[in-house]
Motif scaffolding. Structure first.
Motif, mmCIF file in Angstrom:
data_model
loop_
_atom_site.group_PDB
_atom_site.id
_atom_site.type_symbol
_atom_site.label_atom_id
_atom_site.label_comp_id
_atom_site.label_asym_id
_atom_site.label_seq_id
_atom_site.Cartn_x
_atom_site.Cartn_y
_atom_site.Cartn_z
ATOM 1 N N ILE A 140 0.947 -1.109 -0.017
ATOM 2 C CA ILE A 140 -0.238 -0.056 0.124
ATOM 3 C C ILE A 140 0.770 1.338 0.011
ATOM 4 N N GLU A 141 2.112 1.193 0.686
ATOM 5 C CA GLU A 141 2.980 2.215 0.706
ATOM 6 C C GLU A 141 3.336 2.774 -0.643
ATOM 7 N N ALA A 142 3.720 1.478 -1.493
ATOM 8 C CA ALA A 142 4.184 1.722 -2.805
ATOM 9 C C ALA A 142 3.347 2.594 -3.941
ATOM 10 N N LEU A 143 1.894 2.178 -3.436
ATOM 11 C CA LEU A 143 0.705 2.803 -4.450
ATOM 12 C C LEU A 143 0.498 3.989 -4.054
ATOM 13 N N ILE A 144 0.432 4.409 -2.417
ATOM 14 C CA ILE A 144 0.623 5.877 -2.161
ATOM 15 C C ILE A 144 1.641 6.671 -2.849
ATOM 16 N N GLU A 145 3.031 6.412 -2.778
ATOM 17 C CA GLU A 145 4.218 6.804 -3.208
ATOM 18 C C GLU A 145 3.981 7.077 -4.628
ATOM 19 N N ARG A 146 3.478 6.059 -5.430
ATOM 20 C CA ARG A 146 3.372 6.036 -6.814
ATOM 21 C C ARG A 146 2.073 7.224 -7.274
ATOM 22 N N MET A 147 1.322 7.480 -6.569
ATOM 23 C CA MET A 147 0.230 8.569 -6.717
ATOM 24 C C MET A 147 0.796 9.833 -6.187
ATOM 25 N N ALA A 148 1.703 9.777 -5.317
ATOM 26 C CA ALA A 148 2.200 11.213 -4.803
ATOM 27 C C ALA A 148 3.180 11.750 -6.188
ATOM 28 N N GLN A 149 4.017 10.828 -6.596
ATOM 29 C CA GLN A 149 4.773 11.189 -7.602
ATOM 30 C C GLN A 149 4.475 11.626 -9.067
ATOM 31 N N ASP A 150 3.238 11.181 -9.050
ATOM 32 C CA ASP A 150 2.712 11.260 -10.470
ATOM 33 C C ASP A 150 1.162 11.977 -10.127
ATOM 34 N N PRO A 151 0.937 13.329 -10.032
ATOM 35 C CA PRO A 151 -0.197 13.830 -9.813
ATOM 36 C C PRO A 151 -1.446 13.554 -10.808
ATOM 37 N N GLY A 152 -0.870 13.188 -12.043
ATOM 38 C CA GLY A 152 -1.887 12.617 -13.201
ATOM 39 C C GLY A 152 -2.469 11.469 -13.160
ATOM 40 N N ALA A 153 -1.975 10.665 -12.309
ATOM 41 C CA ALA A 153 -2.154 9.177 -12.172
ATOM 42 C C ALA A 153 -3.507 9.167 -11.435
ATOM 43 N N GLN A 154 -4.576 8.482 -12.044
ATOM 44 C CA GLN A 154 -5.807 8.472 -11.506
ATOM 45 C C GLN A 154 -6.171 7.132 -10.622
ATOM 46 N N VAL A 155 -5.733 6.070 -10.899
ATOM 47 C CA VAL A 155 -5.788 4.789 -10.520
ATOM 48 C C VAL A 155 -4.652 4.116 -10.401
ATOM 49 N N ALA A 156 -4.219 3.393 -9.267
ATOM 50 C CA ALA A 156 -2.905 2.596 -9.438
ATOM 51 C C ALA A 156 -3.268 1.299 -8.588
ATOM 52 N N THR A 157 -2.441 0.345 -9.007
ATOM 53 C CA THR A 157 -2.978 -1.255 -8.200
ATOM 54 C C THR A 157 -1.581 -2.071 -8.292
ATOM 55 N N PRO A 158 -1.171 -2.838 -7.387
ATOM 56 C CA PRO A 158 0.125 -3.447 -7.411
ATOM 57 C C PRO A 158 -0.079 -4.811 -8.063
ATOM 58 N N VAL A 159 1.159 -5.274 -8.416
ATOM 59 C CA VAL A 159 1.194 -6.390 -9.261
ATOM 60 C C VAL A 159 2.410 -6.794 -8.555
ATOM 61 N N LEU A 160 2.292 -8.391 -8.746
ATOM 62 C CA LEU A 160 3.240 -9.009 -7.943
ATOM 63 C C LEU A 160 3.950 -10.306 -8.698
ATOM 64 N N ARG A 161 5.154 -10.416 -9.051
ATOM 65 C CA ARG A 161 5.549 -11.457 -10.103
ATOM 66 C C ARG A 161 5.488 -12.770 -9.286
ATOM 67 N N CYS A 162 4.688 -13.663 -10.163
ATOM 68 C CA CYS A 162 4.819 -15.103 -9.155
ATOM 69 C C CYS A 162 5.995 -15.971 -9.176
#
Length: 260
Positions: free
Chosen positions: A112-134
């Motif tokens: 969740i921290e990674a999502l919040i950081e991603r959204m803070a770094q890119d004010p234009g991003a509207q939606v973000a979600t995590p993906v995890l390599r299997c």
């Protein structure tokens, strides 16, 4: 940036009725409900200013308030967690909304921290979600579910800029079973989302799309309406991640908790 974590929870799940109140054994032999474990996972995320369970069910409300959660009541008309989060917007004050779905108690705080950081770094991003390599174990859980006709976790494919191309309950991309590469090019979609409030308000104006209906995946509504979904690759740091999608997943999660 005021960040609120919302935990949408409904009792009437088609695959697992009453899922938020399912009880899971802990390593010490005690038991906790799925919704309490998810609430506790949210509590471990630093820097958030509010955490609320969002539900339309009085049983879930009572259980959540019993362990100290704040509860926002939403309507029974919400068809998925994103719609439920959108309904809750008028009851909160937030610049960013995180949807931590109530069936993912193993979600580590750094996802969740990674999502919040991603959204803070890119004010234009509207939606973000995590993906995890299997890793091999997770990939085998995916393929085992498909062999047994179970609808399990979700996989994601994305472009070079980590913009989501598609999300599916099938295991994509296809891999020849006799040629399993290392690393495995399959990414587990972690069912957590970060949204700007405007993205949620747009979402509820769009009808369900064909792909969303076929897959039963709420995030496809964004893609079907041309709204990009930023994928954020996260690292499990040696932990096993899995959601509770079916009753068979209880044993899997309890094994991770050390209770099995």
């Amino acid at each position: 940036m005021k960040t609120a974590i919302l935990i949408p929870a409904r009792y009437a799940s088609s695959r697992y009725p009453g899922k938020p109140l399912a009880s899971l054994r802990q390593a010490d032999g005690t038991a906790k409900t799925l919704i309490q474990m998810t609430w506790e996972a949210a509590q471990r995320v630093p820097g958030t200013h509010a955490i609320h369970v969002c539900t339309d069910d009085e049983r879930i409300r009572a259980a959540a308030e019993d362990f100290g959660a704040s509860v926002l009541m939403t309507s029974s008309e919400a068809r998925n967690g994103t719609e439920r989060c959108a309904e809750a917007l008028d009851q909160i004050d937030a610049d960013l909304v995180v949807n931590l779905q109530g069936d993912a108690p193993l979600t580590p705080p750094w996802f969740i921290e990674a999502l919040i950081e991603r959204m803070a770094q890119d004010p234009g991003a509207q939606v973000a979600t995590p993906v995890l390599r299997c890793d091999r174990q997770t990939y085998e859980m995916f393929t085992e579910d498909r062999r047994n006709g179970r609808v399990g976790g979700t996989t994601a494919v994305f472009d070079r800029d980590l913009r989501g191309l598609y999300f599916s309950k099938e295991v994509i991309p296809y891999i020849d079973p006799g040629k399993l590469p290392d690393p495995i090019p399959v990414f587990h979609h972690v069912g957590v989302y970060a949204y700007r409030p405007a993205a949620l308000r747009n979402y509820i104006t769009w009808p369900e799309g064909v792909l969303e209906q076929r897959e039963g995946l709420e995030q496809l509504r964004f893609l079907e309406n041309g709204a990009p979904v930023a994928c954020v690759e996260v690292d499990a740091r040696g932990r096993v991640f899995w959601e509770l999608n079916n009753p068979a997943d209880v044993a899997r999660i309890e094994a991770v908790l050390g209770a099995a």
